[in-house]
Design a protein around this motif. Structure first.
Motif, short mmCIF file in Angstrom:
data_model
loop_
_atom_site.label_atom_id
_atom_site.label_comp_id
_atom_site.label_asym_id
_atom_site.label_seq_id
_atom_site.Cartn_x
_atom_site.Cartn_y
_atom_site.Cartn_z
N GLY A 95 0.76 -1.24 0.00
CA GLY A 95 0.00 0.00 0.00
C GLY A 95 0.79 1.29 0.00
O GLY A 95 0.69 2.10 -0.93
N ARG A 127 1.81 4.02 -3.36
CA ARG A 127 1.53 5.46 -3.42
C ARG A 127 2.82 6.27 -3.51
O ARG A 127 2.93 7.19 -4.33
CB ARG A 127 0.73 5.89 -2.19
N ASN A 179 -5.57 7.86 -3.98
CA ASN A 179 -4.76 6.85 -4.62
C ASN A 179 -5.28 6.56 -6.02
O ASN A 179 -6.45 6.77 -6.32
CB ASN A 179 -4.79 5.54 -3.82
N VAL A 238 -4.52 3.73 -9.59
CA VAL A 238 -4.11 2.37 -9.93
C VAL A 238 -3.58 2.38 -11.36
O VAL A 238 -4.05 3.16 -12.20
CB VAL A 238 -5.30 1.38 -9.78
N ASN A 268 -5.57 -0.17 -1.92
CA ASN A 268 -5.08 -0.45 -3.26
C ASN A 268 -5.56 -1.80 -3.76
O ASN A 268 -5.83 -1.97 -4.95
CB ASN A 268 -3.54 -0.42 -3.27
N GLU A 305 -7.12 -2.43 -7.45
CA GLU A 305 -6.46 -3.35 -8.38
C GLU A 305 -7.40 -4.45 -8.84
O GLU A 305 -7.43 -4.81 -10.02
CB GLU A 305 -5.22 -3.94 -7.71
#
Length: 398
Positions: free
Chosen positions: A18, A22, A205, A207, A315, A319
């Motif tokens: 995680g 980032r 965040n 991806v 995340n 994903e």
């Protein structure tokens, strides 16, 4: 080219968990427009082999080893000094000397600090633009941990929560901007630190939607006839350990009684002994580290994120959605994602709800095997470039 000092508590590579996901994308974004000088610690000996990859994105670097046992002993100084234990854990005279030299010799335009523990190195540089990416409200995470731990660790965690919040508030009051991973996290911290609310914002965040895509023909890692339910994540992280233990012991056996083709795959590096022991449960597989998580996501019947302790944006959820997978999750694990239209995403809290929803997915197709709308949502909403435009504007405006 303007120059930036970037401090992170952990080397931002490889992007396999995680915070490193980032921080890596943040470094990559900044390096396109700035000369970035990076100071960070290396707490995993395997990560030393990636130093050259990181150096390609940087000007100067200071990467120092962090030995967990020594750091834990050092952190005890916080009990005497009235500090959160996290601060002396990451204290290092060599890092302080390097920061001082870079700031004395280089024409630094701004300082970007990733995680509160690294703020200690730049507290006195008030004349420079300083931005801190807290990512999550870590003090609240420690408070959640305390609620799940017996004495004496619950006392230690409650103390850390109280002292860390005080420290976070001091930083937020001193720095020009404080950044969080979601609007929910930002709003929570505004309530906890109202004196700094006008300088608190969110940068979400993202991806890598080109990498996490089901277009590639990934070989199926599962045996024929299996109905695979998968959890992905670094498996020595306590919140992940708690999640898979709860699911494997309290939820999955009841799912297996409804459909004996069900299999639960725990996919991730460094599984703790508690996690390894779960492989003794019928139908549970603990893979350990894998070269590529994408085949496990692509061919799974559904992805589960039974996190009972979670902050910000996960995340692992983004994903899985980018891979076009349906998801069953706790509310905590998806609370940071701003959903504005129907998705193939179901929320379960109690064990009974988990059993019912996952069983219906496996038996009745309650959610599709392939979710086009989950994929489309992430592509449109959570690309890294979109996420960091706000930071670029911030660096140019202040």
């Amino acid at each position: 080219m303007k120059e930036i000092l970037f401090l992170a508590h952990r080397i931002p590579y490889p992007p396999n968990k995680g915070d490193k996901i980032r921080s890596f994308h943040l470094l990559k974004y900044l390096s396109a427009s700035y000369r970035v000088h990076l100071g960070a610690f290396v707490d995993d000996p395997n990560d030393w082999r990636y130093v050259s990859e990181v150096a390609k994105l940087c000007g100067e670097t200071c990467l120092l080893p962090l030995h967990s046992t020594r750091a834990q002993l050092r952190s005890l100084k916080g009990l005497v000094a009235g500090l959160p234990l996290t601060v002396p854990y990451y204290a290092d005279a060599r890092m302080r000397a390097w920061v001082g030299r870079v700031l004395g010799e280089r024409p630094i335009h701004a300082i970007l600090v990733f995680s509160s523990a690294m703020a200690q190195y730049v507290t006195e540089y008030e004349s420079l633009l300083r931005i801190i990416d807290f990512v999550d409200v870590d003090s609240d995470k420690w408070r959640q941990y305390a609620a799940h731990k017996p004495w004496p660790m619950n006392w230690v965690y409650r103390r850390e929560a109280d002292y860390l919040l005080r420290y976070e508030r001091d930083i937020a009051s001193a720095f020009d901007r404080s950044v969080f991973v979601s609007e929910n996290e930002a709003n929570l911290f505004k309530a906890l630190a109202p004196e700094a609310k006008d300088r608190i914002l969110s940068i979400e965040n993202g991806v890598d939607t080109a990498y996490f895509s089901d277009v590639k023909d990934h070989a199926n890692p599962y045996s024929p006839g299996e109905a695979a339910v998968v959890f992905t994540g670094v498996m020595d992280y306590w919140a992940n350990v708690d999640a898979v233990t709860w699911f494997a012991r309290d939820i999955f056996p009841a799912i297996r009684r409804r459909t004996d083709t069900a299999r639960f795959y725990i996919v991730g590096a460094r599984p703790a002994n508690t996690v390894r022991d779960l492989a003794r449960i019928e139908g549970v597989t603990v893979t350990g580290a894998v070269d590529d998580v994408r085949p496990f996501l692509k061919h799974a019947h559904c992805v589960v994120t039974p996190l009972r302790i979670a902050r910000g944006i996960q995340n692992k959820v983004l994903e899985a959605m980018a891979m076009g997978k349906s998801i069953v999750s706790t509310r905590a694990a998806v609370g940071g994602i701003e959903v504005q239209k129907p998705l193939d995403l179901l929320v379960a809290e109690s064990s009974g709800e988990w059993v019912e929803l996952v069983s219906r997915i496996l038996l009745d197709g309650l959610l599709p095997f392939k979710s086009e709308r989950n994929r489309e949502f992430v592509v449109q909403r959570y690309g890294w470039e979109n996420s960091f435009r706000r930071l670029g504007a911030l660096l140019n405006r202040i």
